[in-house]
Design a protein around this motif. Sequence first.
Motif, mmCIF file in Angstrom:
data_model
loop_
_atom_site.group_PDB
_atom_site.id
_atom_site.type_symbol
_atom_site.label_atom_id
_atom_site.label_comp_id
_atom_site.label_asym_id
_atom_site.label_seq_id
_atom_site.Cartn_x
_atom_site.Cartn_y
_atom_site.Cartn_z
ATOM 1 N N GLU A 26 0.644 -0.934 0.326
ATOM 2 C CA GLU A 26 0.156 0.367 -0.086
ATOM 3 C C GLU A 26 1.111 1.560 -0.104
ATOM 4 O O GLU A 26 1.789 1.057 0.498
ATOM 5 C CB GLU A 26 -1.216 -0.070 1.851
ATOM 6 C CG GLU A 26 -1.529 -1.097 1.274
ATOM 7 C CD GLU A 26 -2.611 -1.324 2.010
ATOM 8 O OE1 GLU A 26 -2.943 0.181 3.055
ATOM 9 O OE2 GLU A 26 -3.740 -1.951 2.183
ATOM 10 N N SER A 28 0.456 5.960 -0.183
ATOM 11 C CA SER A 28 -0.446 7.193 0.515
ATOM 12 C C SER A 28 -0.856 7.457 -0.587
ATOM 13 O O SER A 28 -0.695 7.556 -2.035
ATOM 14 C CB SER A 28 0.189 7.877 0.993
ATOM 15 O OG SER A 28 -0.286 9.183 1.046
ATOM 16 N N VAL A 29 -2.422 7.748 -0.164
ATOM 17 C CA VAL A 29 -3.331 8.084 -1.267
ATOM 18 C C VAL A 29 -2.979 8.940 -1.892
ATOM 19 O O VAL A 29 -3.572 9.923 -3.183
ATOM 20 C CB VAL A 29 -4.576 8.197 -0.635
ATOM 21 C CG1 VAL A 29 -5.953 9.072 -1.121
ATOM 22 C CG2 VAL A 29 -5.581 6.970 -0.407
ATOM 23 N N LEU A 32 -0.417 8.675 -4.365
ATOM 24 C CA LEU A 32 -1.159 8.747 -5.828
ATOM 25 C C LEU A 32 -2.387 10.019 -6.337
ATOM 26 O O LEU A 32 -1.831 10.101 -7.779
ATOM 27 C CB LEU A 32 -2.338 7.690 -5.618
ATOM 28 C CG LEU A 32 -3.671 7.586 -6.985
ATOM 29 C CD1 LEU A 32 -2.787 6.483 -8.336
ATOM 30 C CD2 LEU A 32 -5.127 6.624 -6.156
ATOM 31 N N ARG A 33 -2.940 10.274 -5.482
ATOM 32 C CA ARG A 33 -3.872 12.190 -6.205
ATOM 33 C C ARG A 33 -2.407 13.075 -6.866
ATOM 34 O O ARG A 33 -2.350 13.457 -7.355
ATOM 35 C CB ARG A 33 -4.594 12.679 -5.129
ATOM 36 C CG ARG A 33 -5.102 11.685 -4.713
ATOM 37 C CD ARG A 33 -6.109 13.007 -3.441
ATOM 38 N NE ARG A 33 -7.629 11.530 -3.370
ATOM 39 C CZ ARG A 33 -8.482 12.084 -2.178
ATOM 40 N NH1 ARG A 33 -8.368 13.070 -1.848
ATOM 41 N NH2 ARG A 33 -9.286 10.947 -2.261
ATOM 42 N N LYS A 79 -9.395 -1.158 -2.797
ATOM 43 C CA LYS A 79 -9.968 0.356 -1.976
ATOM 44 C C LYS A 79 -10.035 1.291 -3.482
ATOM 45 O O LYS A 79 -9.535 2.380 -2.545
ATOM 46 C CB LYS A 79 -7.999 0.243 -1.259
ATOM 47 C CG LYS A 79 -8.474 -0.711 -0.565
ATOM 48 C CD LYS A 79 -7.073 -0.396 0.918
ATOM 49 C CE LYS A 79 -7.220 -1.487 1.887
ATOM 50 N NZ LYS A 79 -6.243 -1.435 3.226
ATOM 51 N N GLU A 94 -16.173 6.954 -0.527
ATOM 52 C CA GLU A 94 -15.202 6.526 -1.131
ATOM 53 C C GLU A 94 -13.654 6.662 -1.861
ATOM 54 O O GLU A 94 -12.921 6.184 -1.882
ATOM 55 C CB GLU A 94 -14.722 5.523 0.598
ATOM 56 C CG GLU A 94 -15.669 6.411 1.562
ATOM 57 C CD GLU A 94 -14.824 4.961 2.820
ATOM 58 O OE1 GLU A 94 -13.712 4.786 3.018
ATOM 59 O OE2 GLU A 94 -16.119 4.535 3.597
ATOM 60 N N VAL A 96 -10.652 6.808 -4.563
ATOM 61 C CA VAL A 96 -9.357 7.041 -4.016
ATOM 62 C C VAL A 96 -9.164 8.227 -4.725
ATOM 63 O O VAL A 96 -8.590 8.511 -4.623
ATOM 64 C CB VAL A 96 -8.853 5.529 -5.104
ATOM 65 C CG1 VAL A 96 -8.912 5.737 -5.809
ATOM 66 C CG2 VAL A 96 -7.363 5.908 -4.063
ATOM 67 N N THR A 97 -9.692 8.582 -5.956
ATOM 68 C CA THR A 97 -9.178 9.858 -6.541
ATOM 69 C C THR A 97 -9.764 11.095 -5.925
ATOM 70 O O THR A 97 -8.827 12.093 -5.993
ATOM 71 C CB THR A 97 -10.018 9.545 -7.925
ATOM 72 O OG1 THR A 97 -8.798 8.939 -8.447
ATOM 73 C CG2 THR A 97 -9.363 10.631 -8.716
ATOM 74 N N CYS A 109 -12.869 11.912 -12.227
ATOM 75 C CA CYS A 109 -12.721 10.716 -11.358
ATOM 76 C C CYS A 109 -12.649 9.778 -13.212
ATOM 77 O O CYS A 109 -13.982 8.952 -13.312
ATOM 78 C CB CYS A 109 -13.906 9.922 -10.648
ATOM 79 S SG CYS A 109 -13.721 10.744 -9.179
#
Length: 151
Positions: A26, A28-29, A32-33, A79, A94, A96-97, A109
Amino acid sequence: MQNNSNVKKLEIDDIAKINRPTLGNEVSVVILRVIRHLTLEEIIGIGSGGILYRAGKNIGMSLQFDELDDFLDWIEKSKIGIPEVDGNFVRIYECVTCSGISYIGRTVCHFEGGLVAGFLEKLWNKHVLAKEVKCFGLGHDVCEFEIITKD
């Protein structure tokens, strides 16, 4: 310089092989963002949304599920978000994007929409478009995609 005869295109199975015994699989979101929202838009421009949609669609079409419920379970286990189907609409809670981002006046998204469209297109064997009609970027608290089909 690399010899192109020895270069292999990465496939999903290759990418899914993770060897991070301490850090795990995993990330951190936020990372990714940053890549999706800041870096891609800076390099490609606002058109990066189309590229992300196409990438999602390609992945959705390549998934080896025969049932919608299996695909929805995969979205949650991966997720990406918590999916829900309601008639011609697919909601992703929720996401992720975008979940939690501020109002920016547009949807963001594209990847998730492409993913849904690609899987449904493969499942139904007809052209599918997933049009994002709700998004945190528009001030909503969920992503919602209207599913449009063409024979």
